[in-house]
Design a protein around this motif. Structure first.
Motif, mmCIF file in Angstrom:
data_model
loop_
_atom_site.group_PDB
_atom_site.id
_atom_site.type_symbol
_atom_site.label_atom_id
_atom_site.label_comp_id
_atom_site.label_asym_id
_atom_site.label_seq_id
_atom_site.Cartn_x
_atom_site.Cartn_y
_atom_site.Cartn_z
ATOM 1 N N ASP A 1 6.032 20.077 -6.985
ATOM 2 C CA ASP A 1 6.045 21.667 -6.925
ATOM 3 C C ASP A 1 4.703 21.883 -7.912
ATOM 4 O OD1 ASP A 1 6.643 20.451 -9.557
ATOM 5 O OD2 ASP A 1 8.375 22.077 -9.862
ATOM 6 N N ALA A 2 3.831 21.047 -8.281
ATOM 7 C CA ALA A 2 2.677 21.353 -8.873
ATOM 8 C C ALA A 2 1.556 20.417 -8.346
ATOM 9 C CB ALA A 2 2.823 21.549 -10.442
ATOM 10 N N PRO A 3 0.928 20.523 -7.287
ATOM 11 C CA PRO A 3 0.027 19.821 -6.690
ATOM 12 C C PRO A 3 -1.276 19.698 -7.581
ATOM 13 C CG PRO A 3 0.787 21.035 -4.908
ATOM 14 C CD PRO A 3 1.294 21.834 -6.071
ATOM 15 N N ALA A 4 -2.127 18.800 -7.521
ATOM 16 C CA ALA A 4 -3.321 18.439 -8.309
ATOM 17 C C ALA A 4 -4.309 19.118 -7.503
ATOM 18 C CB ALA A 4 -3.738 17.189 -8.447
ATOM 19 N N VAL B 1 -10.935 16.673 0.831
ATOM 20 C CA VAL B 1 -9.750 17.258 0.394
ATOM 21 C C VAL B 1 -9.999 17.518 -1.055
ATOM 22 C CG1 VAL B 1 -8.184 15.667 1.712
ATOM 23 C CG2 VAL B 1 -8.741 14.874 -0.477
ATOM 24 N N ASP B 2 -9.028 18.652 -1.415
ATOM 25 C CA ASP B 2 -9.064 18.890 -3.042
ATOM 26 C C ASP B 2 -7.687 19.062 -3.589
ATOM 27 O OD1 ASP B 2 -8.769 21.267 -1.790
ATOM 28 O OD2 ASP B 2 -10.451 22.108 -2.828
ATOM 29 N N MET B 3 -6.579 19.035 -2.637
ATOM 30 C CA MET B 3 -5.314 19.347 -3.185
ATOM 31 C C MET B 3 -4.560 18.270 -2.833
ATOM 32 S SD MET B 3 -2.997 22.711 -3.002
ATOM 33 C CE MET B 3 -2.749 22.503 -1.245
ATOM 34 N N ILE B 4 -3.796 17.716 -3.699
ATOM 35 C CA ILE B 4 -3.042 16.407 -3.610
ATOM 36 C C ILE B 4 -1.699 16.522 -3.955
ATOM 37 C CG2 ILE B 4 -2.942 13.721 -3.819
ATOM 38 C CD1 ILE B 4 -5.932 14.049 -4.440
ATOM 39 N N THR B 5 -0.794 16.283 -3.052
ATOM 40 C CA THR B 5 0.708 16.498 -3.368
ATOM 41 C C THR B 5 1.458 15.191 -3.470
ATOM 42 O OG1 THR B 5 0.600 18.797 -2.509
ATOM 43 C CG2 THR B 5 2.700 17.845 -2.839
ATOM 44 N N PRO B 6 2.224 14.836 -4.392
ATOM 45 C CA PRO B 6 2.959 13.606 -4.393
ATOM 46 C C PRO B 6 4.264 13.739 -3.812
ATOM 47 C CG PRO B 6 2.755 14.299 -6.457
ATOM 48 C CD PRO B 6 2.228 15.247 -5.718
ATOM 49 N N GLU B 7 5.020 12.838 -3.101
ATOM 50 C CA GLU B 7 6.315 12.722 -2.950
ATOM 51 C C GLU B 7 7.036 11.522 -3.687
ATOM 52 O OE1 GLU B 7 9.476 12.422 1.032
ATOM 53 O OE2 GLU B 7 7.702 13.483 1.193
ATOM 54 N N LEU B 8 7.654 11.879 -4.792
ATOM 55 C CA LEU B 8 8.128 10.497 -5.627
ATOM 56 C C LEU B 8 9.687 10.209 -5.350
ATOM 57 C CD1 LEU B 8 7.263 8.610 -7.744
ATOM 58 C CD2 LEU B 8 7.742 10.480 -9.543
ATOM 59 N N ASP B 9 9.880 9.072 -5.005
ATOM 60 C CA ASP B 9 11.376 8.761 -5.127
ATOM 61 C C ASP B 9 11.309 7.940 -6.501
ATOM 62 O OD1 ASP B 9 13.804 7.756 -4.675
ATOM 63 O OD2 ASP B 9 13.371 6.782 -3.098
ATOM 64 N N ALA B 10 12.038 8.209 -7.371
ATOM 65 C CA ALA B 10 12.331 7.535 -8.498
ATOM 66 C C ALA B 10 13.662 7.646 -9.308
ATOM 67 C CB ALA B 10 11.123 7.893 -9.658
ATOM 68 N N THR B 11 14.069 6.810 -10.214
ATOM 69 C CA THR B 11 15.385 7.015 -11.101
ATOM 70 C C THR B 11 14.636 7.212 -12.483
ATOM 71 O OG1 THR B 11 16.765 5.432 -9.787
ATOM 72 C CG2 THR B 11 17.531 5.771 -11.964
#
Length: 593
Positions: A266-269, A227-237
């Protein structure tokens, strides 16, 4: 020679100028090593037949660490720290190691002289077998290289049973465990499965910010694909003015870590090369003297983006002149959790992209001042800014992309009025500092007052040069390790032109009457491909038919002619890595299931 074995640039020079075999006879007594001898009389002057013992290798390493003058120790340890899997000629230099399930793979131009057993001590301790070194020592520096070859271990290979079939490729997803302590976290508490700042007044020393900060370094995750592109899905206050940063990095098949990259939904690494091991760092930052965020959940997805053409030429580690200030702040805590002590040795840079984990030197710089140079780890973030990776080119620089590479934002603000003369936090830049030096480093390089130093960022080079070559056939797979039973990490297009960075010995593969144990590492695909190929257009077309792709079979490989160095010593021949067909060098399919 210590970092990347290089016969032309280092070994030949030091061997000849140092007196040939006199190098060994002169340095062995000085280093108190008793089991290291030059080549036998049958091969006079052949540095490749120097022998040593494990005990001598340990002795040389201890001498370097405990007895060598600081400039020598700093130079040598810096090179050993950055040792590469590939030598300067593109071949594997981890030979002589004993990876699990394998024996050393050595190629010699003629039968080696009989091995001897040597007593490492004159008592009842066990004997140690002599190690037959294929890249010989030179002067003292190359004798140290012997210790590096004997003691340095290669990058950790992913473990696990061989796959019964290749898993489908594509994106891979996983959830980060927030409930279990990682053992590498700073100023973070866990409440009902969430992450929170433990103390909002605790902040990194160098940044001198009013924002509290805490960090969790998540254990790295081994993936079954490149892989070379990583996208997070963050749930945070995230209260106003506070922040949660998710940084990721990857380790490739040669063991090298990429720089950290911040990632968001919206801006994967996008990492600079394909990797099969990913690590995540979560940073919680409070509002200035205000509330802090709470992290409830984090999921990550990763995939291999379209492979873009890359240059074959190797790029050296980037060097620039930077204004440095003394950090001081003894008793303070750095961004990676280190508590600063008197006469400490580390540096701070104004971006988390080059921040080493606590206690490690994975990201280090070589700082040269008026008196001497020192290699020091990056353990803090600052001064002035925290998102200014000024050592990177504008195309990948995190912020301030309109500034030239090597010019810190604080320097531009102070000298040129850039950004209104302010740093990223709106503070007036009172000096042009682009790095902080801990007290021990500051005074060791010869500074008495803040001033300019020459800095080399030791993780920024691209390693060995690559060679672009076409593949032949269809269904060419990149494997996690150089064996056809290893996990498939990528599927190459049919056909493809690929970049080869390093060649290693692995499982022997047979195709169309040709047998070869050489595998090539493809940095853009994060895996190894067998070098087996055909020798004629007709045989080459047979290799492209899926019906011919049987399991790897044993078969002999005829060694090529010996090559000789300018010092007159023989060098092991290259295996038949590339085969000629239609006047073009090709790589073939691995002939694996």
């Amino acid at each position: 020679m210590l970092r990347s074995s290089d016969d032309a640039a280092a070994a030949n020079h030091y061997w000849s100028t140092g007196g040939g075999t006199a190098v060994i006879t002169r340095m062995a007594p000085r280093l108190s090593v008793t089991g290291t001898t030059p080549a036998p009389t049958a091969y006079p002057g052949y540095r490749g037949y120097t022998t040593t013992t494990a005990a001598d290798a340990v002795r040389v390493r201890r001498c370097l660490r405990n007895e060598a003058p600081t400039p020598v120790r700093s130079l040598a340890l810096e090179a050993l720290l950055r040792s590469t899997r590939c030598a300067a000629d593109g071949f594997d230099q981890y030979f002589g190691q004993h990876p699990p399930g394998r024996t050393p793979l050595l190629v010699t131009p003629h039968p080696p002289p009989p091995r001897r057993r040597r007593t490492v001590c004159r008592n009842d301790r066990p004997h140690a077998a002599a190690v037959h070194v294929r890249r010989g020592p030179a002067v003292a520096v190359s004798l140290l290289a012997l210790a590096a070859l004997s003691l340095a271990s290669g990058p950790a290979a992913a473990h696990g049973a061989a796959p019964h079939g290749d898993a489908p490729l594509g994106s891979v997803d996983w959830r980060v465990d927030l409930s279990s302590p990682t053992g590498d976290e700073i100023n973070v508490s866990r409440v009902d499965g969430t992450l929170r700042l433990r103390d909002r007044t605790l902040r990194p020393a160098s940044a001198r910010s009013a924002r509290g900060q805490g960090t969790v370094l998540v254990p790295d995750r081994v993936l079954d694909r490149a892989v070379d592109m990583i996208t997070p899905e963050l749930d945070a206050t995230v209260p106003a003015g506070s922040e949660v940063a998710v940084d990721v990095r990857g380790q490739d098949g040669l063991g090298a870590w990429t720089e950290w990259r911040e990632a968001s939904a919206d801006a994967p690494a996008l990492l600079p090369r394909a990797v099969t091991r990913v690590q995540t760092r979560i940073t919680l930052i409070s509002a200035p003297n205000g509330p802090a965020p709470v992290v409830h959940d984090l999921r990550l997805s990763a995939e291999l983006d379209d492979v873009a053409p890359q240059p074959d030429a190797a790029a050296a580690d980037y060097t620039a002149t930077v204004y440095a200030t003394r950090e001081g702040l003894v008793g303070g805590t750095t961004a990676n959790g280190h508590v600063i002590v008197a006469n400490d040795h580390f540096v701070a840079l104004p971006s988390r992209r080059g921040l080493s984990p606590k206690g490690s030197a994975q990201y280090s710089v070589r700082v040269c001042g008026p008196a001497r140079c020192e290699t020091a780890p990056v353990w803090d973030v600052g001064p002035w800014n925290t998102h200014d990776d000024h050592w990177n080119p504008s195309s990948v620089r995190e912020t301030f992309k309109d500034l030239p590479q090597g010019k810190p934002e604080s320097q531009a603000a102070y000298q040129d009025g850039y950004n209104g003369g302010l740093d990223e936090f709106g503070r007036r830049a009172l000096n042009p500092a682009g790095m902080d030096l801990a007290d021990g480093t500051f005074y060791n390089v010869g500074l008495n007052n803040n001033g300019y130093v020459t800095v080399t960022y030791l993780w920024t080079g691209t390693g060995a040069a690559t060679k672009s070559l076409p593949t032949r056939g269809t269904d060419v797979k990149a494997r996690q390790r150089p064996t056809s039973t290893s996990t498939r990490v990528a599927q190459l297009p049919d056909p493809a032109t690929v970049r080869v960075q390093c060649q290693v010995h692995g499982q022997r593969v047979q195709a169309d009457g040709h047998s070869n144990d050489a595998w090539s590492y493809l940095p853009d695909y994060g895996g190894y491909v067998s070098n087996t190929s055909s020798t004629s257009p007709t045989a080459g077309s047979r290799a492209s038919r899926p019906a011919d792709r049987e399991a790897a079979k044993p078969g002999p490989v005829a060694p090529g002619p010996a090559r000789y160095t300018s010092s007159g010593g023989p060098r092991a021949p290259s295996p038949h890595i590339w085969r000629q067909s239609d006047g073009v060098k090709h790589m073939g399919p691995e002939n694996s299931p």
